[in-house]
Design a protein around this motif. Structure first.
Motif, PDB file in Angstrom:
ATOM      1  N   ASN A   1      37.377  32.376  51.902  1.00  0.00           N
ATOM      2  CA  ASN A   1      37.281  31.236  50.712  1.00  0.00           C
ATOM      3  C   ASN A   1      37.528  31.756  49.336  1.00  0.00           C
ATOM      4  O   ASN A   1      36.985  31.141  48.478  1.00  0.00           O
ATOM      5  N   ARG A   2      37.924  33.025  49.128  1.00  0.00           N
ATOM      6  CA  ARG A   2      38.266  33.806  47.883  1.00  0.00           C
ATOM      7  C   ARG A   2      36.951  34.558  47.292  1.00  0.00           C
ATOM      8  O   ARG A   2      37.047  35.231  46.480  1.00  0.00           O
ATOM      9  N   TYR A   3      35.782  33.880  47.593  1.00  0.00           N
ATOM     10  CA  TYR A   3      34.744  34.359  46.567  1.00  0.00           C
ATOM     11  C   TYR A   3      33.338  34.899  47.361  1.00  0.00           C
ATOM     12  O   TYR A   3      32.491  35.162  46.586  1.00  0.00           O
ATOM     13  N   ALA A   4      33.470  34.996  48.623  1.00  0.00           N
ATOM     14  CA  ALA A   4      32.135  35.622  49.266  1.00  0.00           C
ATOM     15  C   ALA A   4      31.018  34.605  48.378  1.00  0.00           C
ATOM     16  O   ALA A   4      30.949  33.439  48.226  1.00  0.00           O
ATOM     17  N   MET A   5      29.952  35.484  48.057  1.00  0.00           N
ATOM     18  CA  MET A   5      28.631  34.961  47.541  1.00  0.00           C
ATOM     19  C   MET A   5      29.144  34.670  46.146  1.00  0.00           C
ATOM     20  O   MET A   5      28.277  33.814  45.190  1.00  0.00           O
ATOM     21  N   GLY A   6      30.204  34.715  45.485  1.00  0.00           N
ATOM     22  CA  GLY A   6      30.457  34.558  44.172  1.00  0.00           C
ATOM     23  C   GLY A   6      31.261  35.467  43.464  1.00  0.00           C
ATOM     24  O   GLY A   6      31.713  35.426  42.337  1.00  0.00           O
ATOM     25  N   THR A   7      31.833  36.423  44.248  1.00  0.00           N
ATOM     26  CA  THR A   7      32.661  37.699  43.279  1.00  0.00           C
ATOM     27  C   THR A   7      34.078  37.602  44.148  1.00  0.00           C
ATOM     28  O   THR A   7      34.097  37.376  45.274  1.00  0.00           O
ATOM     29  N   SER A   8      35.115  37.511  43.218  1.00  0.00           N
ATOM     30  CA  SER A   8      36.445  37.198  43.869  1.00  0.00           C
ATOM     31  C   SER A   8      36.659  38.524  44.598  1.00  0.00           C
ATOM     32  O   SER A   8      36.216  39.612  44.581  1.00  0.00           O
ATOM     33  N   VAL A   9      37.616  38.078  45.664  1.00  0.00           N
ATOM     34  CA  VAL A   9      37.954  39.306  46.784  1.00  0.00           C
ATOM     35  C   VAL A   9      38.607  40.457  45.798  1.00  0.00           C
ATOM     36  O   VAL A   9      38.499  41.594  46.452  1.00  0.00           O
ATOM     37  N   ASN A  10      39.278  40.134  45.081  1.00  0.00           N
ATOM     38  CA  ASN A  10      40.015  41.149  44.145  1.00  0.00           C
ATOM     39  C   ASN A  10      38.978  42.253  43.526  1.00  0.00           C
ATOM     40  O   ASN A  10      39.529  43.454  43.422  1.00  0.00           O
ATOM     41  N   ARG A  11      37.845  41.762  43.491  1.00  0.00           N
ATOM     42  CA  ARG A  11      36.834  42.764  42.608  1.00  0.00           C
ATOM     43  C   ARG A  11      35.913  43.344  43.656  1.00  0.00           C
ATOM     44  O   ARG A  11      35.342  44.223  43.367  1.00  0.00           O
ATOM     45  N   ALA A  12      35.959  42.722  44.973  1.00  0.00           N
ATOM     46  CA  ALA A  12      34.948  43.166  46.185  1.00  0.00           C
ATOM     47  C   ALA A  12      35.420  44.035  47.400  1.00  0.00           C
ATOM     48  O   ALA A  12      34.882  44.707  47.783  1.00  0.00           O
ATOM     49  N   SER A  13      36.801  44.007  47.362  1.00  0.00           N
ATOM     50  CA  SER A  13      37.510  44.436  48.674  1.00  0.00           C
ATOM     51  C   SER A  13      38.845  45.211  48.303  1.00  0.00           C
ATOM     52  O   SER A  13      39.741  44.733  47.290  1.00  0.00           O
ATOM     53  N   ALA A  14      38.709  46.599  48.689  1.00  0.00           N
ATOM     54  CA  ALA A  14      40.056  47.454  48.343  1.00  0.00           C
ATOM     55  C   ALA A  14      41.158  46.756  48.957  1.00  0.00           C
ATOM     56  O   ALA A  14      42.221  46.800  48.460  1.00  0.00           O
ATOM     57  N   GLU A  15      41.055  46.328  50.356  1.00  0.00           N
ATOM     58  CA  GLU A  15      42.039  45.685  50.981  1.00  0.00           C
ATOM     59  C   GLU A  15      41.993  44.273  51.156  1.00  0.00           C
ATOM     60  O   GLU A  15      41.131  43.674  51.633  1.00  0.00           O
TER      61      GLU A  15
END
Length: 364
Positions: free
Chosen positions: A210-224
């Motif tokens: 759903n793109r944001y986990a607890m509030g952080t965008s996947v682009n900032r939290a996941s390398a892949e």
């Protein structure tokens, strides 16, 4: 070794990592996202009602939380209804479902009663965990629903264990194990992937992105950020699915279920979805714009997509769909009234359900 005669270093070029990864991906991606399933009038109507029940139930839960009737944590599923609804359409009797703490929708989709779910949310004795589990800890052995888990990613190991039990017993059942994009970064997820692939366990890993986990965008939290690729090193195929279209989910679920039942082992379905509310009731969701949320609501809402089909393709009148909405609202209101008037657990319940009863004794 004489000067000037030093052994020549091994200058062989390392495998091009991008090319190597692409080759592995191509090998594993023998499944592509299938076209959306074809829904009959009855199929669309059932999907519409099932998703609407989840939506209205979650809206009411949000209201009761604001009024103080629900305490603790409460994570709503509004916007993601197509995922669990489409997945359930592909399952059969005996298949198991397990998920994290955004779980009310999964409970309702498996057939658990709205009264029992709402009573548990409000801590009442008629709840599925006798009022002692709350939002994140509900179970139903009858419906093969194994929770509801508050520890991030913990359900992935448990869901893998359910699949192991099926393989051990030699039955034809599978485990559907849901988790989010945030939980996908937990270490136990990959330990589970390794075992599931090694033993070819019948488990569908559904990553609700759903793109944001607890509030952080996947682009900032996941390398892949392509979570369908997270199983590559474990030889687990993965498919990205439009999680806002119940027909796309159903088609992917059918494919994944067939993969598991044929003894081919685990598979990953990354559901591209979106939650309209914050991570939990205490999250104001300031990390995204109102325009972004509104755009998803107006262009991609899973319930509205089916509603339009019912009217434009299946000939439903607007009044007929309003009647369905009223019926669903009545069910939800009944569950709220029941929960608010049900008794709280007796204090003696503090000492029950702590240990298993009637544990067989080892032979002397």
């Amino acid at each position: 070794m004489a000067a000037g005669k030093q052994k020549k270093a091994d200058t062989a070029s390392p495998v091009n990592s991008d090319a190597g990864t692409a080759q592995i991906v191509e090998t594993l991606q023998h499944y592509e996202a299938p076209p959306p399933a074809t829904f009959s009038k009855d199929d669309d109507f059932k999907a519409y009602r099932d998703m609407l029940l989840i939506r209205r139930f979650e809206e009411k839960a949000g209201q009761l939380y604001g009024m103080g009737f629900i305490g603790g944590f409460c994570h709503l599923y509004i916007g993601q209804e197509a995922v669990v609804t489409g997945m359930q359409l592909a399952l059969k009797e005996g298949d198991q479902v397990i998920t994290g703490y955004r779980d009310h929708g999964h409970m309702l989709a498996t057939g658990m009663e709205a009264r029992g779910v709402m009573a548990e949310l409000t801590g009442r004795r008629s709840g599925y965990s006798k009022g002692k589990g709350g939002s994140m800890h509900m179970f139903s052995k009858e419906k093969n629903f194994y929770g509801g888990h508050g520890i991030v990613g913990a359900q992935v190991s448990l869901g893998t264990g359910l699949a192991f039990a099926n393989r051990y017993r030699g039955n034809d059942n599978l485990s559907v194990t849901y988790f989010g994009d945030g939980a996908a970064n937990q270490g136990q997820v990959y330990e589970s992937f390794n075992m599931a692939s090694l033993w070819k366990l019948p488990v569908i890993y559904v990553i609700e992105n759903n793109r944001y986990a607890m509030g952080t965008s996947v682009n900032r939290a996941s390398a892949e950020t392509n979570f369908a690729h997270r199983g590559i090193s474990f030889k687990i195929p993965g498919i990205q699915v439009d999680g806002m279209d119940v027909r796309a989910v159903k088609a992917a679920a059918d494919l994944a279920a067939g993969h598991c039942r044929e003894g081919k082992g685990p598979i990953i379905l990354e559901m591209m979805t979106y939650r309209y509310r914050g991570h939990s009731m205490s999250d104001p969701a300031k990390y995204r714009t109102r325009d972004e949320v509104q755009q998803m609501r107006s262009e991609r809402d899973p319930i509205e997509q089916v509603r339009r089909r019912l009217m434009e393709e299946h000939g439903f009148a607007e009044d007929e769909l309003k009647a369905v909405d009223k019926e669903v609202r009545d069910v939800v209101q009944d569950s709220a009234d029941f929960a608010q008037n049900d008794a709280e657990p007796d204090v003696s319940e503090l000492w029950t359900d702590i240990y298993a009863d009637d544990v067989p004794q080892a032979a002397e």
